[in-house]
Write an enzyme that holds these catalytic residues in place. Structure first.
Site, PDB file in Angstrom:
ATOM      1  N   GLU A 221     -13.444  -1.718   5.185  1.00 50.47           N
ATOM      2  CA  GLU A 221     -12.711  -2.546   4.220  1.00 50.47           C
ATOM      3  C   GLU A 221     -11.506  -3.105   4.974  1.00 50.47           C
ATOM      4  O   GLU A 221     -10.491  -2.424   5.129  1.00 50.47           O
ATOM      5  CB  GLU A 221     -12.265  -1.698   3.020  1.00 50.47           C
ATOM      6  CG  GLU A 221     -13.416  -1.138   2.190  1.00 50.47           C
ATOM      7  CD  GLU A 221     -14.088  -2.197   1.321  1.00 50.47           C
ATOM      8  OE1 GLU A 221     -13.460  -3.248   1.061  1.00 50.47           O
ATOM      9  OE2 GLU A 221     -15.237  -1.976   0.905  1.00 50.47           O
ATOM     10  N   CYS A 255      -4.139  -6.401   0.500  1.00 52.62           N
ATOM     11  CA  CYS A 255      -5.188  -6.960   1.370  1.00 52.62           C
ATOM     12  C   CYS A 255      -5.729  -8.278   0.842  1.00 52.62           C
ATOM     13  O   CYS A 255      -6.147  -9.127   1.613  1.00 52.62           O
ATOM     14  CB  CYS A 255      -6.321  -5.949   1.545  1.00 52.62           C
ATOM     15  SG  CYS A 255      -7.010  -5.393  -0.029  1.00 52.62           S
TER      16      CYS A 255
HETATM   17  P1  NAD Z   1      -2.586   1.788   8.824  1.00 56.13           P
HETATM   18  O1  NAD Z   1      -1.666   1.473   9.948  1.00 56.13           O
HETATM   19  O2  NAD Z   1      -2.149   2.756   7.795  1.00 56.13           O
HETATM   20  O3  NAD Z   1      -3.971   2.231   9.469  1.00 56.13           O
HETATM   21  C1  NAD Z   1      -5.107   2.546   8.690  1.00 56.13           C
HETATM   22  C2  NAD Z   1      -5.602   3.905   9.081  1.00 56.13           C
HETATM   23  O4  NAD Z   1      -6.026   3.891  10.440  1.00 56.13           O
HETATM   24  C3  NAD Z   1      -4.535   4.992   8.971  1.00 56.13           C
HETATM   25  O5  NAD Z   1      -5.080   6.110   8.316  1.00 56.13           O
HETATM   26  C4  NAD Z   1      -4.150   5.262  10.411  1.00 56.13           C
HETATM   27  O6  NAD Z   1      -3.742   6.583  10.624  1.00 56.13           O
HETATM   28  C5  NAD Z   1      -5.431   4.977  11.159  1.00 56.13           C
HETATM   29  N1  NAD Z   1      -5.183   4.563  12.537  1.00 56.13           N
HETATM   30  C6  NAD Z   1      -4.175   3.789  12.983  1.00 56.13           C
HETATM   31  N2  NAD Z   1      -4.275   3.608  14.323  1.00 56.13           N
HETATM   32  C7  NAD Z   1      -5.393   4.262  14.734  1.00 56.13           C
HETATM   33  C8  NAD Z   1      -6.048   4.431  15.990  1.00 56.13           C
HETATM   34  N3  NAD Z   1      -5.587   3.890  17.112  1.00 56.13           N
HETATM   35  N4  NAD Z   1      -7.171   5.181  16.017  1.00 56.13           N
HETATM   36  C9  NAD Z   1      -7.656   5.738  14.897  1.00 56.13           C
HETATM   37  N5  NAD Z   1      -7.083   5.589  13.677  1.00 56.13           N
HETATM   38  C10 NAD Z   1      -5.961   4.871  13.582  1.00 56.13           C
HETATM   39  O7  NAD Z   1      -2.942   0.490   8.003  1.00 56.13           O
HETATM   40  P2  NAD Z   1      -3.079  -0.965   8.521  1.00 56.13           P
HETATM   41  O8  NAD Z   1      -4.241  -1.086   9.439  1.00 56.13           O
HETATM   42  O9  NAD Z   1      -1.763  -1.517   8.920  1.00 56.13           O
HETATM   43  O10 NAD Z   1      -3.456  -1.584   7.098  1.00 56.13           O
HETATM   44  C11 NAD Z   1      -3.249  -2.896   6.824  1.00 56.13           C
HETATM   45  C12 NAD Z   1      -4.553  -3.654   6.938  1.00 56.13           C
HETATM   46  O11 NAD Z   1      -5.481  -3.093   6.038  1.00 56.13           O
HETATM   47  C13 NAD Z   1      -4.447  -5.095   6.579  1.00 56.13           C
HETATM   48  O12 NAD Z   1      -5.220  -5.850   7.478  1.00 56.13           O
HETATM   49  C14 NAD Z   1      -5.071  -5.157   5.196  1.00 56.13           C
HETATM   50  O13 NAD Z   1      -5.590  -6.397   4.857  1.00 56.13           O
HETATM   51  C15 NAD Z   1      -6.117  -4.110   5.308  1.00 56.13           C
HETATM   52  N6  NAD Z   1      -6.448  -3.584   4.001  1.00 56.13           N
HETATM   53  C16 NAD Z   1      -7.700  -3.793   3.525  1.00 56.13           C
HETATM   54  C17 NAD Z   1      -8.026  -3.345   2.275  1.00 56.13           C
HETATM   55  C18 NAD Z   1      -9.385  -3.566   1.702  1.00 56.13           C
HETATM   56  O14 NAD Z   1      -9.672  -2.974   0.670  1.00 56.13           O
HETATM   57  N7  NAD Z   1     -10.234  -4.374   2.309  1.00 56.13           N
HETATM   58  C19 NAD Z   1      -7.083  -2.658   1.508  1.00 56.13           C
HETATM   59  C20 NAD Z   1      -5.828  -2.440   2.045  1.00 56.13           C
HETATM   60  C21 NAD Z   1      -5.514  -2.891   3.294  1.00 56.13           C
END
Ligand code: NAD
Length: 467
Positions: A221, A255
């Site tokens: 997602e 998102c």
């Molecule tokens: P985040 O930084 O919280 O990361 C998401 C998860 O990935 C966390 O649990 C984090 O611990 C893990 N993570 C981070 N770096 C990692 C690595 N190197 N290796 C393994 N795991 C790792 O969140 P984010 O990515 O900043 O979230 C924002 C993004 O999420 C935006 O692009 C947003 O559009 C997307 N998003 C999508 C949805 C959806 O339903 N499609 C919903 C919310 C957010």
């Protein structure tokens, strides 16, 4: 609230992760999560957790990034409860073998839903309660054991989830790992039967690569730049209010928030004026003092967003306060499509408005870029609405509205191409966490020799009539 007042992030000891996952596997193999009674009871416990601990979650969300209580409840905490309640009520229907018909003379065909096994759910920080607990409802309904990994970026929420999950849910079948990259990497080294990841595409690739080693299926997602297309003939006041609401909700950290607007050039001035009026109506003359306006989640994102303000002319907003991670609802004009604000997902309260000559130009603009998670078209002309829907591709879409298509759990929620793969919500979550097993049931009475060797010319001729 200054980010310095945040607690040190509690971490699960990565050395203990393999044993934690192995415990979930043993429980699954022992059949602990298969009975419908277990699933019903756990879904009920999930509902109870969301209701009874709602205030605790709301307070944690306020402490992490000033999420307004109503947004915290309606758009975050309630998600898990609603998904769990709906799954509990529909469980009997969803799990019943689905009879699809008969093969004459042979037997009857069915689809059986069976649990996948041990699933990993990794969630982000923007709706950190709902985006963890709502897929969990689907995983439980389908009869899996689950390992949960909330985001470390919202530490108060992570700690609250760790506390309550351990207290309310079956610890032999649902476990939670706190932490960031190191802990998630340790998890990804383990074998799961499904990984459900919500977050950015960069980490999505890391997740998919790790999953590939064990041929583990994934749901991703992800995000993207969700456009709003505003036609010439449209009620601009209502359009502006709906765009401003979807954009500035959670300070743009949604998102499916509108990322940018393409508006017919004859209406650009008026749309910007109406967007400003809507923002003022929602948050007052000084949004910093509004209890209904969230903060940027951390200093890193605040710095990233503050830099993007220079990519155009600020039509309104633009004020920032790095001490409190405040960034005002902002509209940018005269933005180049090549500038960083139009190259990356904004994920904050900055809205570029770009004029276009007509709908065709807007459609081309969208199609030259990655397929977005959501697309919003505003028009009073049904043919124009249909044209946009037919000629573009996006995870989901809303006509004359923003964000709200996520509210109906009867439709799947998910991306397409770079905005994600797979979908969930309601029955779609149950399907995501189930294997659909094809089952043919035969009786013993009828066993035509026709089908067996030795094959003869007569058998061939008879068969040919049926094929
Ligand atoms: P985040 O930084 O919280 O990361 C998401 C998860 O990935 C966390 O649990 C984090 O611990 C893990 N993570 C981070 N770096 C990692 C690595 N190197 N290796 C393994 N795991 C790792 O969140 P984010 O990515 O900043 O979230 C924002 C993004 O999420 C935006 O692009 C947003 O559009 C997307 N998003 C999508 C949805 C959806 O339903 N499609 C919903 C919310 C957010």
């Amino acid at each position: 609230m200054s980010i310095d007042s945040l607690p040190a992030q509690p971490h699960t000891n990565p050395a203990g992760i393999p044993a934690q996952v192995a415990r979930m596997r043993r429980s699954f193999d022992a059949g602990r999560t298969r009975p419908l009674e277990w699933r019903t009871e756990q879904l009920r416990a999930l509902e109870a957790m969301c209701s009874e601990e709602a205030d605790d979650f709301i307070e944690a969300l306020r402490a992490d990034f000033g999420k307004p209580p109503i947004e915290a409840l309606a758009a975050d905490v309630a998600q898990g409860k609603q998904e769990a309640a709906a799954a509990r009520k529909k469980l009997g229907k969803w799990t019943r073998p689905e009879r699809v018909g008969a093969i004459p003379g042979i037997g009857r065909s069915y689809v059986h839903r069976e649990p996948l096994g041990v699933v990993l759910i990794i969630s982000p920080w923007n709706y950190p309660v709902g985006l963890l607990l709502s897929p969990l409802a689907g995983a439980i309904a389908a009869g899996n054991t689950a390992v949960l990994k909330p985001s470390e970026v919202t530490p108060h929420v992570s700690a609250a989830l760790a506390r309550h999950v351990a207290r309310y849910l079956d610890p032999e079948a649902i476990t939670l790992v706190e932490g960031g990259v190191e802990e998630t990497s340790a998890l990804l080294a383990e074998r799961f039967d499904h990984i459900f990841y919500t977050g950015g595409g960069t980490v999505g690739r890391i997740v998919m690569e790790a999953a590939a080693k064990n041929l583990t299926p994934v749901t991703l997602e992800l995000g993207g730049k969700s456009p709003c297309l505003v036609d010439r003939e449209v009620d601009l006041k209502t359009t502006a209010r709906r765009i401003a609401w979807g954009k500035f909700l959670n300070a743009g950290q949604t998102c499916i928030a509108p990322d940018y607007v393409l508006v017919h050039r004859d209406r650009e001035e008026e749309l910007v004026r109406e967007l400003e009026a809507a923002a003022r109506d929602f948050y007052g003359a000084d949004p910093k003092r509004s209890a209904d306006y969230a903060r940027i989640v951390d200093r890193r994102h605040h710095e990233r967003l503050s830099k993007l303000l220079g990519d155009g002319e600020v039509a309104f907003g633009g004020e920032t306060d790095p001490e409190t991670n405040y960034l005002a609802p902002t509209v940018l004009r005269h933005v180049s499509p090549e500038s960083p604000v139009m190259q990356q997902e904004i994920f904050g309260p900055i809205l570029p408005v770009l004029p276009v000559a007509d709908l065709a130009e807007a459609i081309d603009f969208v199609n030259e870029r990655d397929k977005p998670l959501a697309l919003y078209v505003f028009s009073e002309d049904e043919a124009a609405q249909d044209r946009v829907l037919a000629e573009t591709s996006s995870g989901g879409a809303c006509v004359n509205g923003t964000v709200m298509h996520i509210m109906d759990a009867r439709v799947p929620f998910g991306g397409v191409g770079p905005s994600g793969m797979g979908a969930y919500h309601g029955r779609h979550s149950f399907e995501t966490f189930s294997h659909r097993k094809a089952v043919l049931r035969r009786g013993f009475r009828f066993d035509p020799k026709m089908l067996y060797p030795p094959y003869s010319e007569r058998k061939r001729r008879i068969l040919q009539r049926f094929l």
